[in-house]
Design a protein around this motif. Structure first.
Motif, PDB file in Angstrom:
ATOM      1  N   ILE A 224      35.214  28.900  21.170  1.00  0.00           N
ATOM      2  CA  ILE A 224      33.931  29.499  21.563  1.00  0.00           C
ATOM      3  C   ILE A 224      33.731  29.373  23.070  1.00  0.00           C
ATOM      4  O   ILE A 224      33.329  30.332  23.747  1.00  0.00           O
ATOM      5  N   LEU A 225      34.029  28.198  23.619  1.00  0.00           N
ATOM      6  CA  LEU A 225      33.875  27.973  25.052  1.00  0.00           C
ATOM      7  C   LEU A 225      34.832  28.850  25.856  1.00  0.00           C
ATOM      8  O   LEU A 225      34.477  29.368  26.921  1.00  0.00           O
ATOM      9  N   PHE A 226      36.046  29.020  25.350  1.00  0.00           N
ATOM     10  CA  PHE A 226      37.015  29.861  26.046  1.00  0.00           C
ATOM     11  C   PHE A 226      36.502  31.294  26.181  1.00  0.00           C
ATOM     12  O   PHE A 226      36.543  31.886  27.263  1.00  0.00           O
ATOM     13  N   PHE A 227      36.001  31.852  25.087  1.00  0.00           N
ATOM     14  CA  PHE A 227      35.512  33.225  25.143  1.00  0.00           C
ATOM     15  C   PHE A 227      34.223  33.337  25.951  1.00  0.00           C
ATOM     16  O   PHE A 227      33.961  34.362  26.591  1.00  0.00           O
ATOM     17  N   ALA A 228      33.413  32.268  25.951  1.00  0.00           N
ATOM     18  CA  ALA A 228      32.216  32.262  26.799  1.00  0.00           C
ATOM     19  C   ALA A 228      32.616  32.305  28.273  1.00  0.00           C
ATOM     20  O   ALA A 228      32.024  33.044  29.073  1.00  0.00           O
ATOM     21  N   GLY A 229      33.640  31.523  28.630  1.00  0.00           N
ATOM     22  CA  GLY A 229      34.123  31.531  29.999  1.00  0.00           C
ATOM     23  C   GLY A 229      34.721  32.875  30.388  1.00  0.00           C
ATOM     24  O   GLY A 229      34.501  33.367  31.503  1.00  0.00           O
ATOM     25  N   ALA A 230      35.464  33.488  29.469  1.00  0.00           N
ATOM     26  CA  ALA A 230      36.055  34.807  29.733  1.00  0.00           C
ATOM     27  C   ALA A 230      34.966  35.855  29.928  1.00  0.00           C
ATOM     28  O   ALA A 230      35.053  36.703  30.827  1.00  0.00           O
ATOM     29  N   MET A 231      33.932  35.791  29.112  1.00  0.00           N
ATOM     30  CA  MET A 231      32.826  36.735  29.251  1.00  0.00           C
ATOM     31  C   MET A 231      32.097  36.525  30.578  1.00  0.00           C
ATOM     32  O   MET A 231      31.659  37.487  31.230  1.00  0.00           O
ATOM     33  N   GLY A 232      31.986  35.259  31.013  1.00  0.00           N
ATOM     34  CA  GLY A 232      31.371  34.972  32.302  1.00  0.00           C
ATOM     35  C   GLY A 232      32.146  35.601  33.452  1.00  0.00           C
ATOM     36  O   GLY A 232      31.561  36.058  34.439  1.00  0.00           O
ATOM     37  N   ILE A 233      33.463  35.668  33.324  1.00  0.00           N
ATOM     38  CA  ILE A 233      34.287  36.297  34.354  1.00  0.00           C
ATOM     39  C   ILE A 233      34.174  37.815  34.290  1.00  0.00           C
ATOM     40  O   ILE A 233      34.061  38.487  35.322  1.00  0.00           O
TER      41      ILE A 233
ATOM     42  N   ALA B 236      40.062  39.287  38.540  1.00  0.00           N
ATOM     43  CA  ALA B 236      39.566  39.268  37.158  1.00  0.00           C
ATOM     44  C   ALA B 236      40.705  39.018  36.189  1.00  0.00           C
ATOM     45  O   ALA B 236      40.578  38.217  35.253  1.00  0.00           O
ATOM     46  N   GLY B 237      41.834  39.687  36.400  1.00  0.00           N
ATOM     47  CA  GLY B 237      42.982  39.472  35.521  1.00  0.00           C
ATOM     48  C   GLY B 237      43.522  38.069  35.624  1.00  0.00           C
ATOM     49  O   GLY B 237      43.865  37.444  34.614  1.00  0.00           O
ATOM     50  N   SER B 238      43.575  37.536  36.838  1.00  0.00           N
ATOM     51  CA  SER B 238      44.088  36.189  37.048  1.00  0.00           C
ATOM     52  C   SER B 238      43.184  35.136  36.429  1.00  0.00           C
ATOM     53  O   SER B 238      43.650  34.177  35.804  1.00  0.00           O
ATOM     54  N   TRP B 239      41.854  35.299  36.587  1.00  0.00           N
ATOM     55  CA  TRP B 239      40.919  34.277  36.114  1.00  0.00           C
ATOM     56  C   TRP B 239      40.691  34.314  34.612  1.00  0.00           C
ATOM     57  O   TRP B 239      40.247  33.316  34.037  1.00  0.00           O
ATOM     58  N   ILE B 240      40.974  35.421  33.967  1.00  0.00           N
ATOM     59  CA  ILE B 240      40.885  35.447  32.502  1.00  0.00           C
ATOM     60  C   ILE B 240      42.214  35.031  31.894  1.00  0.00           C
ATOM     61  O   ILE B 240      42.257  34.315  30.899  1.00  0.00           O
TER      62      ILE B 240
ATOM     63  N   ILE C 140      29.880  33.272  44.050  1.00  0.00           N
ATOM     64  CA  ILE C 140      28.947  33.711  43.009  1.00  0.00           C
ATOM     65  C   ILE C 140      29.677  33.918  41.690  1.00  0.00           C
ATOM     66  O   ILE C 140      29.197  33.519  40.617  1.00  0.00           O
ATOM     67  N   TRP C 141      30.848  34.500  41.762  1.00  0.00           N
ATOM     68  CA  TRP C 141      31.623  34.818  40.560  1.00  0.00           C
ATOM     69  C   TRP C 141      31.996  33.554  39.789  1.00  0.00           C
ATOM     70  O   TRP C 141      31.764  33.460  38.581  1.00  0.00           O
ATOM     71  N   ILE C 142      32.580  32.559  40.481  1.00  0.00           N
ATOM     72  CA  ILE C 142      32.998  31.336  39.798  1.00  0.00           C
ATOM     73  C   ILE C 142      31.779  30.554  39.307  1.00  0.00           C
ATOM     74  O   ILE C 142      31.841  29.863  38.281  1.00  0.00           O
TER      75      ILE C 142
ATOM     76  N   GLY D 229      43.950  38.660  28.971  1.00  0.00           N
ATOM     77  CA  GLY D 229      43.626  38.733  30.386  1.00  0.00           C
ATOM     78  C   GLY D 229      43.639  40.136  30.968  1.00  0.00           C
ATOM     79  O   GLY D 229      42.737  40.507  31.729  1.00  0.00           O
ATOM     80  N   THR D 230      44.640  40.920  30.619  1.00  0.00           N
ATOM     81  CA  THR D 230      44.729  42.272  31.170  1.00  0.00           C
ATOM     82  C   THR D 230      43.599  43.147  30.645  1.00  0.00           C
ATOM     83  O   THR D 230      42.985  43.917  31.392  1.00  0.00           O
ATOM     84  N   TYR D 231      43.289  43.015  29.360  1.00  0.00           N
ATOM     85  CA  TYR D 231      42.239  43.835  28.761  1.00  0.00           C
ATOM     86  C   TYR D 231      40.864  43.446  29.291  1.00  0.00           C
ATOM     87  O   TYR D 231      40.056  44.303  29.668  1.00  0.00           O
ATOM     88  N   GLY D 232      40.586  42.131  29.324  1.00  0.00           N
ATOM     89  CA  GLY D 232      39.308  41.673  29.857  1.00  0.00           C
ATOM     90  C   GLY D 232      39.174  41.987  31.326  1.00  0.00           C
ATOM     91  O   GLY D 232      38.103  42.390  31.798  1.00  0.00           O
ATOM     92  N   GLY D 233      40.270  41.794  32.089  1.00  0.00           N
ATOM     93  CA  GLY D 233      40.244  42.111  33.504  1.00  0.00           C
ATOM     94  C   GLY D 233      40.030  43.588  33.756  1.00  0.00           C
ATOM     95  O   GLY D 233      39.344  43.977  34.714  1.00  0.00           O
TER      96      GLY D 233
END
Length: 397
Positions: A97-106, A137-141, A316-318, A379-383
């Motif tokens: 859950i935390l992983f996807f929350a972090g990905a959504m934050g990015i 975005a791709g790198s951080w997800i 701001i992003w991080i 990562g690629t899709y979210g980015g």
């Protein structure tokens, strides 16, 4: 000036030995210093200072990449080999859950940060501003593979890509340093969060447990020989699969880490598991410190401060990512170590997730690897989604 990968590597080993020697001295000033700043952070930041003041020259070498290929599969394999599966099973779904929350934050943090950047730096803003940020975005997800995939899709200029990589490394590694700094104070934070977790999973004195190992020649040669055999096999198979399958973002590194993790999980049911307790955990932890020090060599502030909009946007992003992790973590009453590992599985990938997990407990390292592999997968899709949102922001303003 120190140059060449071998000379730099030897220098880092000497530096690490000095740091841990000073950390163990019974001198009041040093005890206060290392109580406030863990030795791990010195291992991370001192190399960057050596590069900054031209003591080490990294222009003709890429030690971090070399150690990542040679030592990281070794570390991941052995930490996975010693994985306490029964305890890992009891972890539950909070890290996911935390992983996807972090990905959504990015994903949403990128366009939000870009919108705010336009308000404060309108002269530095244009319709193409999103292209370099798309790679972040791709790198951080996910990781570098996802970053290069988005680079091929959106085609930022070489200058934009260089600045984006600088922002990626600076804020990504600074975020790792902040998470490491909080580890000694995690009990207080967990009480505030009213976190619910199995405390027995985290050894109370990890460093001492590592130091009391008694090596024998046979144990040491078996551990090194078998570990590097797995590394060679994983790297060779990863290279073959990346060429055979031919999917750009599933590169050889992805397959290498997937293979060594899978081998560790499978062989963990065999008698080879005893190698972990015979000292492989100590050697793998030592190798991870080498990797941490080599990461510090990459940080450069020269490009970052020349472009205020990127500095502001990255901050701001991080921050949005961290806020997403914290809010969801407080809501589900997750302990700090789950937050830190899930965050680094996003922002830092396998290496950083392994570092932050091992700094807490080797028992958590495989969790970091699993979440980081999940990051590679999405990562690629979210980015790409985040990049499209940033493109909309850029063209709207």
């Amino acid at each position: 000036m120190i140059k060449g990968e071998l000379a730099i590597f030897i220098s880092l080993i000497i530096m690490l030995a000095c740091i841990f020697y000073l950390a163990k001295l019974n001198i009041r000033v040093l005890k206060l210093l290392f109580a406030a700043v863990p030795p791990l952070l010195f291992c991370y930041f001192l190399p960057s200072l050596l590069v900054e003041y031209h003591i080490i020259d990294i222009r003709e070498s890429d030690l971090n990449s070399t150690l990542g290929k040679i030592l990281l599969p070794f570390c991941i394999f052995y930490f996975t080999l010693g994985l306490p599966l029964k305890k890992l099973k009891s972890i539950g779904n909070k890290p996911i859950i935390l992983f996807f929350a972090g990905a959504m934050g990015i994903i949403v943090g990128g366009p939000m940060a870009l919108s705010l950047s336009h308000l404060f730096f309108p002269n530095d803003f244009n319709a193409e501003s999103y292209k370099g940020l798309a790679t972040i975005a791709g790198s951080w997800i996910g990781g570098t593979a996802n970053q290069m995939a988005l680079n091929a899709i959106f085609l930022p200029t070489p200058n934009e890509l260089a600045k984006a990589v600088t922002v990626d490394v600076f804020f990504g590694e600074t975020w790792l340093a902040m998470l490491l700094f909080i580890i000694p104070f995690q009990d207080r934070l967990n009480r505030y969060l009213k976190a619910e977790y199995e405390a027995s999973l985290i050894p109370s004195n990890l460093d001492e447990d590592l130091l009391v190992k008694k090596f024998t020649f046979n144990n040491l040669i078996y551990i090194l020989g078998f570990g590097f055999a797995i590394t060679l096999l994983s790297n060779s198979a990863g290279l073959f699969l990346s060429k055979f399958i031919g999917i750009s973002f599933l590169n050889s590194s992805f397959w290498t880490f997937l293979i060594c993790t899978s081998l560790g999980l499978v062989l963990g049911f065999s008698p080879l598991r005893k190698l972990f307790y015979a000292g492989a955990d100590v050697i793998a932890t030592l190798f991870l410190y080498f990797i941490i020090a080599s990461i510090g060599l990459k940080i450069s502030l020269s490009h970052l401060f020349s472009t205020p909009i990127l500095l502001f946007t990255g901050f701001i992003w991080i921050s949005i990512h961290g806020l997403a992790i914290f809010v969801v973590g407080k809501w589900i009453k997750a302990p700090y170590h789950y937050m830190a590992i899930a965050s680094q599985a996003n922002v830092g990938g396998i290496a950083s997730a392994s570092v932050i997990a091992t700094a807490i407990s080797p028992a958590l390292t495989s969790l970091g690897v699993i979440l980081a592999l999940l990051g590679y997968a999405i990562g690629t899709y979210g980015g790409y989604i985040s990049a499209l949102l940033m493109q909309w922001v850029s063209q709207t303003y």
